[in-house]
Design a protein around this motif. Structure first.
Motif, PDB file in Angstrom:
ATOM      1  N   LEU A  68      12.048  53.912 -55.410  1.00 12.23           N
ATOM      2  CA  LEU A  68      13.292  54.889 -55.754  1.00 12.23           C
ATOM      3  C   LEU A  68      13.720  55.436 -54.449  1.00 12.23           C
ATOM      4  O   LEU A  68      14.727  55.624 -54.155  1.00 12.23           O
ATOM      5  CB  LEU A  68      12.796  55.890 -56.767  1.00 12.23           C
ATOM      6  CG  LEU A  68      12.857  55.456 -58.174  1.00 12.23           C
ATOM      7  CD1 LEU A  68      12.404  56.586 -59.165  1.00 12.23           C
ATOM      8  CD2 LEU A  68      14.337  54.958 -58.609  1.00 12.23           C
ATOM      9  N   LEU A  69      12.763  55.688 -53.689  1.00  7.54           N
ATOM     10  CA  LEU A  69      12.928  56.553 -52.499  1.00  7.54           C
ATOM     11  C   LEU A  69      13.455  55.656 -51.328  1.00  7.54           C
ATOM     12  O   LEU A  69      14.395  56.244 -50.666  1.00  7.54           O
ATOM     13  CB  LEU A  69      11.725  57.415 -51.935  1.00  7.54           C
ATOM     14  CG  LEU A  69      11.186  58.314 -52.832  1.00  7.54           C
ATOM     15  CD1 LEU A  69       9.800  58.812 -52.140  1.00  7.54           C
ATOM     16  CD2 LEU A  69      11.871  59.598 -53.415  1.00  7.54           C
ATOM     17  N   SER A  70      13.041  54.457 -51.303  1.00  8.18           N
ATOM     18  CA  SER A  70      13.408  53.729 -50.374  1.00  8.18           C
ATOM     19  C   SER A  70      15.135  53.133 -50.844  1.00  8.18           C
ATOM     20  O   SER A  70      15.785  53.040 -49.795  1.00  8.18           O
ATOM     21  CB  SER A  70      12.653  52.329 -50.441  1.00  8.18           C
ATOM     22  OG  SER A  70      12.732  51.635 -51.523  1.00  8.18           O
ATOM     23  N   GLU A  71      15.310  52.936 -51.924  1.00  5.99           N
ATOM     24  CA  GLU A  71      16.630  52.889 -52.318  1.00  5.99           C
ATOM     25  C   GLU A  71      17.772  54.034 -52.183  1.00  5.99           C
ATOM     26  O   GLU A  71      18.922  54.032 -51.750  1.00  5.99           O
ATOM     27  CB  GLU A  71      16.674  52.463 -53.920  1.00  5.99           C
ATOM     28  CG  GLU A  71      16.162  50.964 -53.821  1.00  5.99           C
ATOM     29  CD  GLU A  71      16.081  50.696 -55.459  1.00  5.99           C
ATOM     30  OE1 GLU A  71      16.659  51.537 -56.350  1.00  5.99           O
ATOM     31  OE2 GLU A  71      16.010  49.376 -55.704  1.00  5.99           O
ATOM     32  N   ALA A  72      16.988  55.462 -52.508  1.00  8.90           N
ATOM     33  CA  ALA A  72      17.806  56.594 -52.365  1.00  8.90           C
ATOM     34  C   ALA A  72      18.150  57.035 -50.971  1.00  8.90           C
ATOM     35  O   ALA A  72      19.207  57.438 -50.627  1.00  8.90           O
ATOM     36  CB  ALA A  72      17.193  57.484 -53.191  1.00  8.90           C
ATOM     37  N   PHE A  73      17.118  56.968 -50.124  1.00  6.24           N
ATOM     38  CA  PHE A  73      17.069  57.453 -48.802  1.00  6.24           C
ATOM     39  C   PHE A  73      17.211  56.285 -47.616  1.00  6.24           C
ATOM     40  O   PHE A  73      17.606  56.778 -46.584  1.00  6.24           O
ATOM     41  CB  PHE A  73      15.966  58.298 -48.521  1.00  6.24           C
ATOM     42  CG  PHE A  73      15.838  59.328 -49.411  1.00  6.24           C
ATOM     43  CD1 PHE A  73      16.730  60.564 -49.312  1.00  6.24           C
ATOM     44  CD2 PHE A  73      15.117  59.568 -50.451  1.00  6.24           C
ATOM     45  CE1 PHE A  73      16.751  61.811 -50.160  1.00  6.24           C
ATOM     46  CE2 PHE A  73      14.977  60.658 -51.214  1.00  6.24           C
ATOM     47  CZ  PHE A  73      15.785  61.642 -51.135  1.00  6.24           C
TER      48      PHE A  73
END
Length: 506
Positions: A298-303
């Motif tokens: 999630l974090l890699s896709e979001a940020f």
């Protein structure tokens, strides 16, 4: 505040400590601010570390409703914190659960509580340091093998030890930095995912989508297992009391800090877990094991390119957590050694004269976790056992205080600190004990792991083994007889106060 008022306050703190059986010789410095104390408890609690360590397991076990386990645990632990607040207000002594148990019940109870809690803290330090390694490595995009994990864990432990060795003021600043990073990180990560990454409506929080229905015990069993995320998330507020001799007016300030730790910690946990759940596209993929680290995804896709910033915030949270737990552990070791309860007590009570830090106790608080981390290269099951014991041991340590407080109340103890529960004391104490027993049973429950009965029962066997070792050592060595500080005097002190008041009135 005037210099006269500051001096008067310091004298009052010294007098209170002396009345509890300990002379104040400026060994510790009362240099920790209120928010430094809150930050210490918060970074020990560490919402980021706790949630990120358990999120995939809990979501894959019980689906989206598992998020409510954090709310349930917060309410339960708040009752425990209220009991602790009243106790520490009465006995603001370094070491937390050990001196509280000593005064409320007696020497043997205090020894066993101190022993169980100390082993649990050592295991927890090792667990958090080990868990920090993947996030630290992710900052530079590194891949980890077991050797690399151990090396980074030892480096994280070394950084925490350096921060602790610089003294109370440095520890307070480090805790504040970790607190700020974690709160800001929780707000940014949770807020962004809630506003821009949400994949589901809020109704999904009440729908397991069939996940957990086939679990042993049905969905109730699945939710109970997933609820371990809540059990892991909300301890740390006792650390506020572990450093009670390093904050001014601890009888008033530490109880407030304990409550504030849970207020802010609970808010941060909810700001993280609910948006994370709502942002996971496919719960069943997590349950099937196809997505093993949904948070990283999630974090890699979001940020995107800024992913390393999120990993940096998480790494700071883990290192701050290690620092705070290590500080609490060193004060516990010092407190037990001051009463000659531990081997080599004279060695363990030595202080750094410049930094006013119990340097040898701190040395033990780094060496023992480091040994566990290194042994994990050859004895993986031993690390698993110690990590598991860390949580249940802390909960048992908590409930030994809660039970001791309940016993003392029933025998007539009347708290005399600046924070009192008044007419609600008995009810709050009973609820805290009931919650704690339920949490301990849930943590210990021998669930199927797929590794055979030994692995299923490993935590219970570890608990029995550690408890037996401590009990046998206590009996054989007579360590529980150490120290001249009062023990088991909570009720007797109340009786003396009542008799004195009656004599004066008569």
């Amino acid at each position: 505040m005037s210099r006269h008022a500051t001096t008067a306050g310091a004298d009052a703190d010294a007098a209170h400590l002396a009345s509890l059986g300990y002379s104040y010789d400026a060994t510790f410095r009362r240099e920790m601010s209120f928010w430094g104390n809150v930050s210490l408890g918060f970074t020990y609690l560490s919402p980021i570390a706790g949630i990120y360590s358990m999120f995939a397991f809990s979501l894959g076990t019980a689906g989206a409703p598992m998020a409510w386990a954090l709310v349930i645990a917060l309410v339960g632990q708040f009752f425990v914190a209220l009991v602790f607040a009243e106790v520490v207000s009465n006995y603001p002594v370094a070491g937390g659960v050990y001196p509280w148990s000593r005064r409320l019940w007696g020497r043997k109870w205090a020894w066993m509580n101190g022993w169980i809690y100390l082993v649990a803290l050592v295991g927890t330090i090792a667990a958090v340091a080990y868990g920090a390694a993947p996030f630290i490595a992710a900052i530079v995009g590194g891949e980890l093998d077991s050797g690399g994990t151990v090396l980074i864990a030892l480096c994280a432990l070394a950084v925490a030890t350096l921060l602790n060795s610089l003294g109370t003021r440095a520890l307070s600043f480090a805790a504040l930095a970790g607190f700020s990073a974690e709160v800001i990180g929780s707000v940014i990560i949770g807020g962004y995912l809630l506003l821009f990454g949400r994949q589901h409506g809020f109704e999904v929080l009440f729908d397991s989508q069939g996940i957990g229905d086939a679990f042993s015990g049905g969905y109730f069993g699945a939710f109970a297992a997933a609820a371990l995320i809540g059990c892991y998330a909300y301890y740390g507020f006792e650390a506020n009391g572990d450093l009670a001799e390093e904050i001014k007016d601890p009888s008033a300030q530490v109880p407030k800090a304990m409550r504030m730790t849970l207020y802010v910690g609970g808010l941060a946990c909810c700001l993280l877990v609910f948006p994370l759940v709502l942002a996971v596209p496919d719960f069943h993929a997590v349950a099937r094991g196809e997505v093993t680290d949904p948070i990283a995804l999630l974090l890699s896709e979001a940020f995107g390119p800024l992913y390393w910033v999120a990993m940096l915030v998480i790494s700071i949270a883990f290192i701050s957590c290690i620092t705070s737990i290590q500080a609490a552990t060193s004060r516990l070791i010092y407190s037990m050694s001051r009463d000659h309860f531990l081997p080599a007590s004279n060695f363990l009570t030595k202080f750094n004269e410049n930094r006013h830090v119990p340097q040898n106790a701190l040395l033990v608080a780094v060496c023992l976790p480091a040994i566990i981390i290194v042994l994990s290269l050859k004895l993986e099951k031993a690390l698993t056992a110690m990590i598991g014991f860390g949580t249940v041991g802390i909960y048992i340590g908590f409930q030994m205080v809660v039970l001791a407080a309940l016993r003392a109340r029933l025998l007539g103890w009347q708290p005399a600190g600046k924070f009192k529960l008044g007419a609600w004391a008995l009810l709050v104490n009973l609820i805290a004990l009931g919650w704690g027993i339920i949490a301990i049973v849930n943590i210990l429950w021998p669930r199927e792991t797929g590794g055979g009965w030994v692995e299923d029962w490993l935590l219970i066997m570890t608990l029995v083994g550690i408890t037996l070792v401590g009990f046998i050592y206590m009996q054989v060595s007579g360590a529980w007889q150490g120290g001249s500080a009062p023990a088991g005097d909570a009720v007797r002190s109340t009786e003396r106060s009542v008799n004195a008041a009656n004599a004066l009135s008569g």
